[in-house]
Design a protein around this motif. Structure first.
Motif, PDB file in Angstrom:
ATOM      1  N   TYR A 593       0.556  -0.919  -0.050  1.00 19.47           N
ATOM      2  CA  TYR A 593      -0.324  -0.622  -0.777  1.00 19.47           C
ATOM      3  C   TYR A 593       0.462   0.544  -0.259  1.00 19.47           C
ATOM      4  CZ  TYR A 593      -4.591  -1.450   0.872  1.00 19.47           C
ATOM      5  OH  TYR A 593      -5.972  -2.321   0.644  1.00 19.47           O
ATOM      6  N   PHE A 594       0.691   2.123  -0.699  1.00 17.47           N
ATOM      7  CA  PHE A 594       1.207   3.518  -0.748  1.00 17.47           C
ATOM      8  C   PHE A 594       0.076   4.660   0.185  1.00 17.47           C
ATOM      9  CE2 PHE A 594       3.282   2.016  -4.213  1.00 17.47           C
ATOM     10  CZ  PHE A 594       4.371   2.716  -4.258  1.00 17.47           C
ATOM     11  N   LEU A 595       0.710   5.068   1.258  1.00 23.27           N
ATOM     12  CA  LEU A 595       0.156   5.588   2.063  1.00 23.27           C
ATOM     13  C   LEU A 595       0.636   6.907   2.806  1.00 23.27           C
ATOM     14  CD1 LEU A 595       0.682   2.368   5.205  1.00 23.27           C
ATOM     15  CD2 LEU A 595      -1.308   3.079   4.519  1.00 23.27           C
ATOM     16  N   THR A 596      -0.540   7.713   3.292  1.00 25.82           N
ATOM     17  CA  THR A 596      -0.140   9.482   3.891  1.00 25.82           C
ATOM     18  C   THR A 596      -0.897   9.524   4.780  1.00 25.82           C
ATOM     19  OG1 THR A 596      -2.045   9.859   1.849  1.00 25.82           O
ATOM     20  CG2 THR A 596       0.267   9.552   1.588  1.00 25.82           C
ATOM     21  N   ARG A 597      -0.714  10.558   5.277  1.00 25.79           N
ATOM     22  CA  ARG A 597      -2.006  10.761   6.536  1.00 25.79           C
ATOM     23  C   ARG A 597      -2.930  11.529   5.413  1.00 25.79           C
ATOM     24  NH1 ARG A 597       0.287  14.568  10.637  1.00 25.79           N
ATOM     25  NH2 ARG A 597       2.330  13.744  11.084  1.00 25.79           N
ATOM     26  N   PRO A 598      -4.613  11.414   5.764  1.00 21.00           N
ATOM     27  CA  PRO A 598      -5.623  11.744   5.020  1.00 21.00           C
ATOM     28  C   PRO A 598      -5.101  13.324   4.148  1.00 21.00           C
ATOM     29  CG  PRO A 598      -5.540  11.792   7.740  1.00 21.00           C
ATOM     30  CD  PRO A 598      -5.070  11.591   7.276  1.00 21.00           C
ATOM     31  N   GLY A 599      -5.794  13.130   3.030  1.00 15.85           N
ATOM     32  CA  GLY A 599      -5.817  14.285   2.684  1.00 15.85           C
ATOM     33  C   GLY A 599      -4.761  14.531   1.742  1.00 15.85           C
ATOM     34  N   GLU A 600      -3.327  13.900   1.712  1.00 13.63           N
ATOM     35  CA  GLU A 600      -2.276  13.903   1.369  1.00 13.63           C
ATOM     36  C   GLU A 600      -2.426  13.238   0.500  1.00 13.63           C
ATOM     37  OE1 GLU A 600       0.843  13.758   4.143  1.00 13.63           O
ATOM     38  OE2 GLU A 600      -0.353  15.687   5.582  1.00 13.63           O
ATOM     39  N   PHE A 601      -2.385  11.966  -0.359  1.00 11.40           N
ATOM     40  CA  PHE A 601      -2.837  11.140  -0.916  1.00 11.40           C
ATOM     41  C   PHE A 601      -2.482  11.995  -2.224  1.00 11.40           C
ATOM     42  CE2 PHE A 601      -2.747   7.259  -3.331  1.00 11.40           C
ATOM     43  CZ  PHE A 601      -2.548   6.826  -2.768  1.00 11.40           C
ATOM     44  N   ASP A 602      -2.881  12.676  -2.946  1.00  2.00           N
ATOM     45  CA  ASP A 602      -2.923  13.757  -4.183  1.00  2.00           C
ATOM     46  C   ASP A 602      -2.667  14.935  -3.680  1.00  2.00           C
ATOM     47  OD1 ASP A 602      -4.449  11.199  -6.339  1.00  2.00           O
ATOM     48  OD2 ASP A 602      -6.237  11.984  -4.559  1.00  2.00           O
ATOM     49  N   ALA A 603      -2.273  15.470  -2.714  1.00  2.00           N
ATOM     50  CA  ALA A 603      -1.790  17.010  -3.262  1.00  2.00           C
ATOM     51  C   ALA A 603      -0.605  16.703  -2.791  1.00  2.00           C
ATOM     52  CB  ALA A 603      -2.447  17.204  -1.369  1.00  2.00           C
ATOM     53  N   ASP A 604       0.062  15.522  -2.220  1.00  2.00           N
ATOM     54  CA  ASP A 604       1.657  15.320  -1.899  1.00  2.00           C
ATOM     55  C   ASP A 604       2.640  13.679  -2.357  1.00  2.00           C
ATOM     56  OD1 ASP A 604       4.383  15.935  -1.745  1.00  2.00           O
ATOM     57  OD2 ASP A 604       4.023  16.051   0.763  1.00  2.00           O
ATOM     58  N   PRO A 605       2.433  14.109  -3.492  1.00  2.00           N
ATOM     59  CA  PRO A 605       2.627  11.931  -3.663  1.00  2.00           C
ATOM     60  C   PRO A 605       4.492  11.768  -3.174  1.00  2.00           C
ATOM     61  CG  PRO A 605       2.140  13.376  -5.980  1.00  2.00           C
ATOM     62  CD  PRO A 605       2.036  14.712  -4.706  1.00  2.00           C
ATOM     63  N   LEU A 606       5.285  12.601  -3.026  1.00  3.41           N
ATOM     64  CA  LEU A 606       6.052  12.024  -2.233  1.00  3.41           C
ATOM     65  C   LEU A 606       5.795  11.860  -0.535  1.00  3.41           C
ATOM     66  CD1 LEU A 606       8.492  15.504  -4.263  1.00  3.41           C
ATOM     67  CD2 LEU A 606       8.596  12.660  -4.379  1.00  3.41           C
ATOM     68  N   ALA A 607       4.506  12.306  -0.429  1.00  8.21           N
ATOM     69  CA  ALA A 607       4.845  11.983   1.101  1.00  8.21           C
ATOM     70  C   ALA A 607       4.197  10.688   1.578  1.00  8.21           C
ATOM     71  CB  ALA A 607       3.866  12.848   1.563  1.00  8.21           C
ATOM     72  N   ARG A 608       4.108   9.671  -0.139  1.00  4.71           N
ATOM     73  CA  ARG A 608       3.538   8.731   0.029  1.00  4.71           C
ATOM     74  C   ARG A 608       4.656   7.812   0.418  1.00  4.71           C
ATOM     75  NH1 ARG A 608       0.594   8.319  -6.102  1.00  4.71           N
ATOM     76  NH2 ARG A 608      -0.575  10.074  -5.649  1.00  4.71           N
ATOM     77  N   VAL A 609       4.160   7.224   1.704  1.00  2.00           N
ATOM     78  CA  VAL A 609       5.106   5.515   1.945  1.00  2.00           C
ATOM     79  C   VAL A 609       4.686   4.282   1.735  1.00  2.00           C
ATOM     80  CG1 VAL A 609       5.896   5.088   4.278  1.00  2.00           C
ATOM     81  CG2 VAL A 609       5.248   7.724   4.009  1.00  2.00           C
ATOM     82  N   GLU A 610       5.557   3.929   1.268  1.00  4.61           N
ATOM     83  CA  GLU A 610       5.595   2.474   0.602  1.00  4.61           C
ATOM     84  C   GLU A 610       5.827   1.243   2.061  1.00  4.61           C
ATOM     85  OE1 GLU A 610       7.845   1.374  -2.298  1.00  4.61           O
ATOM     86  OE2 GLU A 610       7.637  -1.003  -2.508  1.00  4.61           O
ATOM     87  N   ASP A 654       5.882   5.686  12.788  1.00  2.87           N
ATOM     88  CA  ASP A 654       6.502   6.379  13.862  1.00  2.87           C
ATOM     89  C   ASP A 654       6.964   7.225  12.462  1.00  2.87           C
ATOM     90  OD1 ASP A 654       6.306   5.772  16.251  1.00  2.87           O
ATOM     91  OD2 ASP A 654       9.208   4.792  16.248  1.00  2.87           O
ATOM     92  N   ARG A 655       6.884   6.403  11.330  1.00  3.00           N
ATOM     93  CA  ARG A 655       6.931   7.322   9.964  1.00  3.00           C
ATOM     94  C   ARG A 655       5.915   8.280   9.726  1.00  3.00           C
ATOM     95  NH1 ARG A 655       7.715   8.457   5.678  1.00  3.00           N
ATOM     96  NH2 ARG A 655       9.458   9.697   4.886  1.00  3.00           N
ATOM     97  N   LEU A 656       5.024   8.044   9.786  1.00  6.84           N
ATOM     98  CA  LEU A 656       3.329   9.105  10.093  1.00  6.84           C
ATOM     99  C   LEU A 656       3.066   9.907  10.782  1.00  6.84           C
ATOM    100  CD1 LEU A 656       1.373   5.998   7.933  1.00  6.84           C
ATOM    101  CD2 LEU A 656       2.345   7.572   7.041  1.00  6.84           C
ATOM    102  N   TRP A 657       3.173   9.007  11.742  1.00  2.00           N
ATOM    103  CA  TRP A 657       2.581  10.433  13.431  1.00  2.00           C
ATOM    104  C   TRP A 657       3.454   9.405  14.211  1.00  2.00           C
ATOM    105  CZ3 TRP A 657      -0.899   7.637  10.706  1.00  2.00           C
ATOM    106  CH2 TRP A 657      -1.820   7.818   9.934  1.00  2.00           C
ATOM    107  N   PRO A 658       5.302  10.588  14.018  1.00  2.00           N
ATOM    108  CA  PRO A 658       5.812  10.059  15.674  1.00  2.00           C
ATOM    109  C   PRO A 658       5.421  10.621  17.019  1.00  2.00           C
ATOM    110  CG  PRO A 658       6.867  11.515  13.714  1.00  2.00           C
ATOM    111  CD  PRO A 658       5.640  11.180  13.697  1.00  2.00           C
ATOM    112  N   GLU A 667      -4.716   7.156   4.474  1.00  2.00           N
ATOM    113  CA  GLU A 667      -5.177   7.357   3.164  1.00  2.00           C
ATOM    114  C   GLU A 667      -4.468   5.863   2.280  1.00  2.00           C
ATOM    115  OE1 GLU A 667      -5.635  11.291   1.772  1.00  2.00           O
ATOM    116  OE2 GLU A 667      -6.499  10.300  -0.056  1.00  2.00           O
ATOM    117  N   THR A 668      -5.189   5.528   1.436  1.00  2.00           N
ATOM    118  CA  THR A 668      -4.682   5.029   0.837  1.00  2.00           C
ATOM    119  C   THR A 668      -5.262   4.865  -0.752  1.00  2.00           C
ATOM    120  OG1 THR A 668      -3.225   1.965   0.176  1.00  2.00           O
ATOM    121  CG2 THR A 668      -4.714   2.390   1.414  1.00  2.00           C
ATOM    122  N   ARG A 669      -4.744   4.157  -1.150  1.00  4.56           N
ATOM    123  CA  ARG A 669      -5.558   3.335  -3.235  1.00  4.56           C
ATOM    124  C   ARG A 669      -5.865   1.627  -3.031  1.00  4.56           C
ATOM    125  NH1 ARG A 669      -6.477   7.790  -2.029  1.00  4.56           N
ATOM    126  NH2 ARG A 669      -6.312   9.854  -4.092  1.00  4.56           N
TER     127      ARG A 669
END
Lengths: 891, 110
Positions: A593-610, A654-658, A667-669
């Motif tokens: 899954y590529f994951l982000t905090r909610p709302g960031e998935f499309d706004a900031d592709p670089l923030a996606r964590v694999e 820790d990476r997403l929410w220290p 959030e994911t797809r």
């Protein structure tokens, strides 16, 4: 049943004249059997070897006599005497003979094995007609090949239509397995989806039936299949009636229309995949659910292109870059940044193997040269040491030629012994290498002892023989004096001695480099071996199932079937717990899954964590022994219709929410659809996929309940009772699965222990190999050092005697000798460690859990060298200190 | 060995042994027959070379048959004495007998 010793019998079979071979080997086998019954295996083996040698000697003598006539009789007889005498002499110096033979065997064995690999890599051409006109078409993004996924159907069509240099283009997709069911027996089978022209491009002609027609590759065409020779033999008993049979592939009926011949090895074969069944590319959609033709960005296919007459790869590449530019302009959303790559098949398959083979060959040749040089030096010392005995022989009437011959025969015995052992070592090593799947280099698996290798072996043995006997033949033993008393006192001048000192220092340097390398690899293997995965792997067995077919289209059915499988598996005798955890396999693929905090998935592709995605059931984490650090495990409330939830690994959280992840939404797809999951728990990190990959980086894993995200691929985990038998558990499990669905094959059954061993095997092999080389280098260095000092002392006996007579203490004499030797060692060691310091970086990629410049390893390597080196100095030093001054002065 | 059509000592032993072993005359049984009757173990290499030579001289014929697991699936080489072989044996015995004649007083009647 007892069998004659294989190596001896094999050698005998090669050496006996054809007319006598069956008779002699058969009779010997019969007698051997009787001997084994009467006197035991060990005795019988010894007896067999003795018989073989005695008989061969007799046969050789007879053939020689026939060829040369009676005149040669006497000479042959004395040669036999020489042989016998040489063997006896060598037996009296077992240290020298054993060490020399071992060093020769290792050096020649390593070279022969590498020669076998090299000959497979360089000399064996690709088995396709016009292979030099074939190329592999793939796509690159920003000039980089994206993980092997190459062209999409639409891009490939554009490439073919937009160029005239590419005459023909076949597409294939070979990384899928299907459930092949015939006669009610399901089996997991690798499938290759191919364009109808794929066989023709590779020059395959079906040995039964026919290949695919163009119309069979159209969407909606009646499904047909071509069997590989292996599948035809294994599943259909090689029956010609297989043609026209109906088989099920993932539950969809296909008609068998052809069978390929046994030597039809497709491109996938060279990558280590064994295709079992072929179907037209159009079947890939219905069978796997991949939408190949609809999207330009569906880059799942490989392209096999053949050049048009007169066209060149360069010309084709130019045309392809024009096509790529046009596509980037007309379809930027899918093709911006993508370019075509066209590599000749020869490059694809051989370049990697060639460069590593070249490196290996260079190393091996260097080693052999060093071995020869050292042996020559050693042989010279050996001869000078015996000068007194030899001079005595001469005085008693042996001709100079006769003495020379004696020594040459001795050298040749050593070389031949080493060569023979080397051959055995090489075939053993090749067998080992071939059986290791981790070394998936095609050239490695195909390497064998062939004519080239045997020829090379003979050449190397002769080279070693020459090196060993060279000094003798040049008359090193001859002395100008006529008195045996003086013999051996004189020898080479200062220049030669300096050269030998440099050689010894170089040997020490090489040995220290190799010792550092071996130390690093061994330490790395040791760490890997003792690294836990972060979960309980004891008595754990993994099996896989693939719930394909129409009947599992409904998620509810999937869920129920999975539950039934778990329940039934848990009831198999010998199974303590059965639980769901997919996918799971060391070294196997993962789902992400590529994951982000909610709302960031499309706004900031670089923030996606694999993150690796695991589908598990309530209790799985506990069963695996993974600790829940915060929050709760899944339970029955996390059902299909409940709110979507997830558990994160500590590193991922820790990476997403220290600041704390429990209760957050991630959030994911899922496919194209957006998806939000609530984090309900945090689990301790575990190395699910591998201990080797990214050992230093975070373990980012996300766990989701299978009930909420059912998948057709299923990994079932069984924790067995410690004394349970894996095979009988597997058989019982197979029966239960058959009761649930007879078309469902169970596959990839493996214990976690086995998977861990497989994962380690590459590390184990390279550690062993380099340690072997280091051992040879160390032996050479120590031998050289010892020889140099022993010789020097023998020469300076008179001087030592004078010094002792003048009042020097024995400690001072010994200290001087040791000092002289250790000074050489220090120079070599320093040079070696500096070289290792800079060279160790080359190993960085193969090391696990330690830096390439690990100081402990460097220190240990230095110690491993210093200790035997000191002994090599101490022995002659002791001898020097025991010199009797009166003897020395008088002689 | 000798050029006059008589047999050397080992050759004679081998020929007689082939006759003794009958239908089952091959390497193992031939060697066994010699050992049983003379107490002497013939060197393996010497035996095969002798057999080869006797076939070349036309005293023996050979055929390959009966491969089985007991001998690593290699066929046996069965030997039979040809007419010329029988004559050679007789000639050898006759020449030895001629040599004996007149020595009875020294050697006894053995």
């Amino acid at each position: 049943m007892t069998r004659p010793p294989r190596l001896t019998a094999g050698l005998l079979a090669r050496l006996l004249p054809r007319a006598m071979r069956d008779e002699v080997l058969g009779d010997l086998a019969e007698d051997h059997r009787q001997m084994a019954t009467a006197a035991g295996d060990a005795h019988a083996r010894r007896w067999y070897r003795h018989q073989a040698v005695a008989m061969l000697a007799r046969l050789v003598a007879d053939r020689g006599r026939r060829l040369a006539g009676p005149a040669a009789l006497a000479s042959a007889g004395s040669l036999l005497t020489d042989l016998r005498f040489g063997l006896r002499r060598l037996r009296r110096q077992p240290g020298y003979a054993g060490l020399t033979t071992a060093v020769i065997a290792i050096a020649i064995g390593a070279n022969a094995a590498i020669l076998a690999i090299a000959s497979a890599a360089f000399l064996a051409p690709l088995p396709y007609p016009n292979a030099d006109r074939l190329g592999l078409l793939s796509m690159e993004f920003g000039g980089v090949n994206q993980g092997g996924f190459s062209v999409s159907y639409q891009d490939a069509e554009s490439a073919r239509d937009g160029t005239d240099a590419i005459g023909d283009l076949a597409l294939f997709l070979d990384w899928q397995n299907v459930n092949l069911t015939w006669n009610g027996e399901p089996e997991r089978t690798p499938v290759n989806f191919v364009s109808p022209n794929y066989f023709a491009l590779l020059g395959f002609r079906p040995m039964l039936g026919r290949g695919f027609r163009a119309d069979e590759n159209a969407a909606g065409a009646a499904p047909v299949a071509v069997l590989s020779h292996g599948t035809w033999q294994g599943r259909f008993g090689a029956s010609p009636d297989a043609i026209g049979e109906r088989i099920l592939l993932n539950d969809l009926p296909h008609v068998v229309i052809g069978v390929l011949p046994p030597d039809a090895h497709d491109l996938s074969h060279r990558f280590g995949l064994r295709t079992g069944v072929y179907t037209p590319l159009a079947q890939a959609g219905p069978l796997t659910g991949l939408d190949l033709r609809e999207r330009r960005s569906a880059r799942y296919l490989y392209g096999l292109a053949s050049l048009d007459d007169g066209a060149t790869f360069t010309g084709a590449r130019d045309q392809l870059s024009v096509v790529a530019d046009r596509l980037a302009a007309s379809a930027p959303e899918s093709n911006e940044g993508w370019t075509f790559a066209l590599r000749p098949l020869d490059d694809v398959f051989f370049v990697d193997a060639r460069s590593s083979t070249l490196m290996l060959s260079a190393g091996a040749a260097l080693m052999l040269a060093l071995v020869c040089t050292s042996l020559a030096a050693l042989a010279q010392l050996q001869v000078v040491g015996r000068a007194r005995e030899l001079a005595m022989r001469q005085m008693l009437g042996a001709g100079a030629g006769r003495v020379t011959r004696l020594l040459v025969v001795e050298a040749l015995i050593l070389a031949a012994g080493g060569g023979g052992l080397g051959l055995a070592a090489a075939s053993w090593a090749l067998g080992l290498i071939g059986s290791l799947e981790v070394l998936a280099m095609p050239a490695f698996a195909q390497a064998e002892v062939n004519r080239v290798v045997v020829l090379g072996l003979v050449v190397m043995t002769v080279a070693v023989g020459v090196a060993l006997s060279g000094p003798v033949a040049l008359g090193a033993w001859r002395t100008r004096s006529s008195s045996p008393h003086d013999a051996g006192v004189r020898d080479t001048g200062a220049g030669a001695r300096r050269r030998r000192a440099v050689l010894v220092a170089a040997e020490v340097a090489l040995a220290s480099v190799l010792l550092v390398g071996a130390g690093l690899l061994v330490a790395s293997f040791y760490r890997l071996h003792h690294t836990g995965l972060g979960f309980d792997t004891r008595h754990l067995v993994t099996v896989r199932l693939d719930l394909r077919g129409e009947r599992y289209a409904e998620p509810d059915v999937l869920r129920q079937t999975a539950q039934r499988l778990v329940d039934d598996a848990g009831a198999v005798p010998g199974v303590r717990e059965a639980f769901l955890w997919s996918p799971s396999r060391l070294g196997g693929g993962n789902w992400v899954y590529f994951l982000t905090r909610p709302g960031e998935f499309d706004a900031d592709p670089l923030a996606r964590v694999e993150a690796s995605r695991h589908h598990i059931a309530p209790g799985t984490l506990g069963n695996l022994g993974i600790t829940l650090l915060a929050g709760r495990d899944f339970d029955a409330t996390d059902a299909a219709d409940g709110p979507r939830v997830a558990i994160l690994s500590e590193s991922l959280a820790d990476r997403l929410w220290p600041e704390g992840a429990i209760g957050r939404r991630v959030e994911t797809r899922s496919g194209q659809a957006g998806l939000e999951l609530e984090v309900i728990g945090i689990a301790s990190d575990a190395r699910h996929r591998s201990r080797v990959n990214d050992p230093g980086t975070d373990q980012r894993d996300i766990y989701v309940p299978y009930a909420q995200a059912p998948e057709r691929f299923l990994s079932l985990q069984l924790r067995l009772h410690p004394e349970a038998d894996v095979a009988s558990v597997a058989a019982a499990l197979r029966d239960r699965v058959r009761a649930i669905d007879p078309t469902l094959p169970l596959y990839d059954l493996a214990t976690m222990a086995q998977q861990m061993r497989d994962e380690e095997s590459q590390s184990r092999v390279s550690a062993t190999l380099v340690a072997g080389y280091a051992g040879v280098a160390l032996a050479l260095a120590v031998l050289g050092l010892y020889g140099l000092l022993a010789h020097a002392i023998r020469q300076e006996q008179r001087e030592i005697g004078i010094r002792l007579a003048l009042g020097a203490s024995r400690q001072a004499i010994a200290g001087a000798v040791i000092g002289r030797g250790m000074a050489l060692v220090a120079v070599g060691l320093a040079a070696g460690l500096v070289a290792a310091f800079f060279g160790a970086r080359l190993l960085a990629g193969s090391l696990f859990g330690l830096p390439p410049r690990d100081p402990v390893v460097f220190a240990a390597a230095a110690a491993a060298l210093l200790l035997p080196a000191f002994v090599a100095c101490a022995v002659p030093a002791l001898r020097a200190s025991r010199v009797d001054p009166s003897d020395a002065l008088r002689s | 060995m000798s050029k006059d059509g008589t047999l050397g000592e080992l050759e004679l032993l081998v020929m007689l042994s082939v006759l003794h072993a009958g239908d089952r005359a091959y390497g193992v049984t031939i060697r066994q027959a010699i050992e049983d009757r003379t107490g002497r173990m013939v060197a393996r290499g010497a035996l095969y070379l002798t057999l080869e030579r006797l076939v070349e001289k036309g005293y023996l014929t050979a055929r390959m048959a009966d491969a089985d697991a007991a001998r690593a699936h290699r066929p046996r080489k069965y030997y039979r004495v040809r007419r010329a072989g029988i004559q050679a044996i007789k000639a050898s015995r006759a020449s030895v007998a001629r040599m004996w004649r007149g020595l009875e007083s020294v050697l006894g009647d053995a």
